[in-house]
Design a protein around this motif. Structure first.
Motif, PDB file in Angstrom:
ATOM      1  N   LYS A  24      80.041  18.270   5.320  1.00 21.81           N
ATOM      2  CA  LYS A  24      80.300  19.604   5.840  1.00 21.81           C
ATOM      3  C   LYS A  24      79.764  19.664   7.264  1.00 21.81           C
ATOM      4  O   LYS A  24      78.572  19.443   7.495  1.00 21.81           O
ATOM      5  CB  LYS A  24      79.633  20.661   4.960  1.00 21.81           C
ATOM      6  N   VAL A  25      80.656  19.933   8.204  1.00 23.96           N
ATOM      7  CA  VAL A  25      80.296  20.018   9.617  1.00 23.96           C
ATOM      8  C   VAL A  25      80.312  21.490  10.010  1.00 23.96           C
ATOM      9  O   VAL A  25      81.356  22.153   9.929  1.00 23.96           O
ATOM     10  CB  VAL A  25      81.276  19.219  10.491  1.00 23.96           C
ATOM     11  N   ASP A  26      79.166  22.009  10.418  1.00 23.48           N
ATOM     12  CA  ASP A  26      79.050  23.436  10.699  1.00 23.48           C
ATOM     13  C   ASP A  26      78.096  23.622  11.870  1.00 23.48           C
ATOM     14  O   ASP A  26      76.933  23.203  11.809  1.00 23.48           O
ATOM     15  CB  ASP A  26      78.527  24.171   9.463  1.00 23.48           C
ATOM     16  N   ALA A  27      78.582  24.250  12.927  1.00 24.18           N
ATOM     17  CA  ALA A  27      77.732  24.487  14.095  1.00 24.18           C
ATOM     18  C   ALA A  27      76.682  25.556  13.832  1.00 24.18           C
ATOM     19  O   ALA A  27      75.680  25.625  14.550  1.00 24.18           O
ATOM     20  CB  ALA A  27      78.593  24.888  15.287  1.00 24.18           C
ATOM     21  N   ASP A  28      76.889  26.388  12.808  1.00 19.14           N
ATOM     22  CA  ASP A  28      75.946  27.453  12.469  1.00 19.14           C
ATOM     23  C   ASP A  28      74.925  26.899  11.475  1.00 19.14           C
ATOM     24  O   ASP A  28      75.161  26.849  10.272  1.00 19.14           O
ATOM     25  CB  ASP A  28      76.697  28.642  11.874  1.00 19.14           C
ATOM     26  N   GLN A  29      73.783  26.478  11.968  1.00 16.03           N
ATOM     27  CA  GLN A  29      72.787  25.854  11.105  1.00 16.03           C
ATOM     28  C   GLN A  29      72.140  26.857  10.142  1.00 16.03           C
ATOM     29  O   GLN A  29      71.653  26.488   9.079  1.00 16.03           O
ATOM     30  CB  GLN A  29      71.722  25.152  11.950  1.00 16.03           C
ATOM     31  N   ALA A  30      72.157  28.139  10.509  1.00 14.29           N
ATOM     32  CA  ALA A  30      71.630  29.147   9.586  1.00 14.29           C
ATOM     33  C   ALA A  30      72.472  29.199   8.321  1.00 14.29           C
ATOM     34  O   ALA A  30      71.951  29.397   7.217  1.00 14.29           O
ATOM     35  CB  ALA A  30      71.615  30.514  10.267  1.00 14.29           C
ATOM     36  N   ARG A  31      73.776  28.999   8.471  1.00 17.72           N
ATOM     37  CA  ARG A  31      74.666  28.994   7.311  1.00 17.72           C
ATOM     38  C   ARG A  31      74.353  27.798   6.407  1.00 17.72           C
ATOM     39  O   ARG A  31      74.354  27.908   5.176  1.00 17.72           O
ATOM     40  CB  ARG A  31      76.108  28.958   7.797  1.00 17.72           C
ATOM     41  N   ILE A  32      74.074  26.661   7.018  1.00 15.82           N
ATOM     42  CA  ILE A  32      73.712  25.470   6.238  1.00 15.82           C
ATOM     43  C   ILE A  32      72.356  25.679   5.564  1.00 15.82           C
ATOM     44  O   ILE A  32      72.148  25.274   4.412  1.00 15.82           O
ATOM     45  CB  ILE A  32      73.683  24.225   7.142  1.00 15.82           C
ATOM     46  N   ASP A  33      71.417  26.305   6.258  1.00 16.09           N
ATOM     47  CA  ASP A  33      70.109  26.607   5.660  1.00 16.09           C
ATOM     48  C   ASP A  33      70.272  27.423   4.387  1.00 16.09           C
ATOM     49  O   ASP A  33      69.635  27.142   3.360  1.00 16.09           O
ATOM     50  CB  ASP A  33      69.231  27.383   6.645  1.00 16.09           C
ATOM     51  N   VAL A  34      71.109  28.462   4.454  1.00 14.52           N
ATOM     52  CA  VAL A  34      71.349  29.314   3.284  1.00 14.52           C
ATOM     53  C   VAL A  34      71.963  28.489   2.158  1.00 14.52           C
ATOM     54  O   VAL A  34      71.550  28.597   0.994  1.00 14.52           O
ATOM     55  CB  VAL A  34      72.278  30.488   3.657  1.00 14.52           C
TER      56      VAL A  34
END
Length: 245
Positions: A24-34
Motif C-alpha cells: 500500500k503506497v500512501d503519501a498520507d502517513q497519518a492514514r497508515i498510522d491509523v
C-alpha cells in the motif's frame, strides 16, 4: 517471479499485490498510522503487518474471497453475510480506539456542500438529490460512538465458505456510528440486510441504515468521478439514490 497486480490506484494512494503480499503506497502517513493501530486493536481477523517503509506498507493477503462487489450479485451464502454481521458486532463491542471519529456538524456541512455541487454541476437531477437529502436526515442524529471500521465495503470483508477470514483496509477506522458500518457493508445489496442484521444479533433502526445509504452515496459521487470511478454504473451509488424514490 510473481506478477504485479494493481488492485486500486488513484491520486491519493495505490495498492499493489505481489503474490501473497499487498503493498500500500500512501503519501498520507497519518492514514497508515491509523490503519496499523486499528488492525492491532480490532478483535476480528486482519492482515499481518509485514513491514513499513514510508510511504509503503506491506501486509499479508488474507485467505478466501471478498464477500462481493458493488454493482454485482454476491455469490456468498446467507450464512457468510450473517457471519459478517456477527464480526461487526464483535468490533463494535470492543474498547473505543483512542482517536476521535467524525463530527456531526462537519458531516452535515459536507453533505450540504456535496448536494449543492451535484445540482449546480448538473451531475444529478435536483429532485433526486433533494429526496435523498431528506432521507439522509435520519442519519444526522447523535449516536453512541463505537469502534467502527469506517469503510466497510463488501470488498473489504473476506470469507471462506461461511466463515470470515479477514477484514482489510482500516485507514478510516475510528469512533463512529455502528449503523454506518452496517449500511456501508450492505450498500447496493439490500437483499442481504436481513442476513447481516440477524448475524449482528440486536435490534437496529433500519430507517437509519437506509439513511446512511443515501448519505454515503451523496458524499461519494464527486470523489469517485474525480478519481476515475463511475458511480453511475449499474447497481452503484446513483442507482442506490434512485432506489430511494
Amino acid at each position: 517471479m510473481d506478477e504485479v497486480e494493481v488492485v486500486v490506484a488513484h491520486s491519493e494512494r495505490a495498492t499493489l499485490r505481489v503474490g501473497d503480499v499487498f503493498l500500500k503506497v500512501d503519501a498520507d502517513q497519518a492514514r497508515i498510522d491509523v490503519e496499523i493501530e486499528a488492525m492491532g486493536l480490532a478483535p476480528v481477523p486482519t492482515p499481518e503487518v509485514l513491514w513499513r517503509k514510508p510511504p509503503v506498507l506491506a501486509i499479508s493477503a488474507v485467505p478466501g474471497t471478498a464477500l462481493g462487489r458493488l454493482g454485482e450479485p454476491s455469490t456468498a451464502s446467507p450464512a457468510a453475510w450473517a457471519a459478517a454481521g456477527a464480526a461487526i458486532r464483535e468490533l463494535h463491542e470492543a474498547p473505543l480506539p483512542p482517536w476521535p471519529g467524525r463530527d456531526l456538524g462537519e458531516l452535515t456541512a459536507n453533505l450540504d456542500g456535496e448536494c449543492e455541487w451535484l445540482v449546480t454541476n448538473g451531475v444529478l437531477p435536483p429532485d433526486l438529490v433533494k429526496r435523498n437529502r431528506q432521507v439522509a436526515e435520519a442519519a444526522l442524529r447523535p449516536w453512541t460512538p463505537v469502534f467502527t471500521h469506517g469503510d466497510l465495503q463488501l470488498t473489504h470483508v473476506f470469507v471462506d465458505g461461511d466463515e470470515i477470514t479477514g477484514v482489510v483496509d482500516w485507514s478510516e477506522a475510528g469512533q463512529g456510528d455502528a449503523l454506518y458500518d452496517l449500511a456501508t457493508l450492505t450498500l447496493g445489496h439490500e437483499e442481504h440486510l436481513d442476513d447481516v442484521v440477524a448475524g449482528y444479533g440486536t435490534d437496529v433502526d433500519l430507517d437509519v441504515i437506509r439513511a446512511w445509504w443515501s448519505l454515503r452515496s451523496l458524499l461519494a459521487i464527486r470523489w469517485l468521478v474525480e478519481h476515475g470511478f463511475d458511480p453511475s454504473a449499474p447497481g452503484c451509488e446513483v442507482d442506490v439514490l434512485r432506489s430511494r424514490l
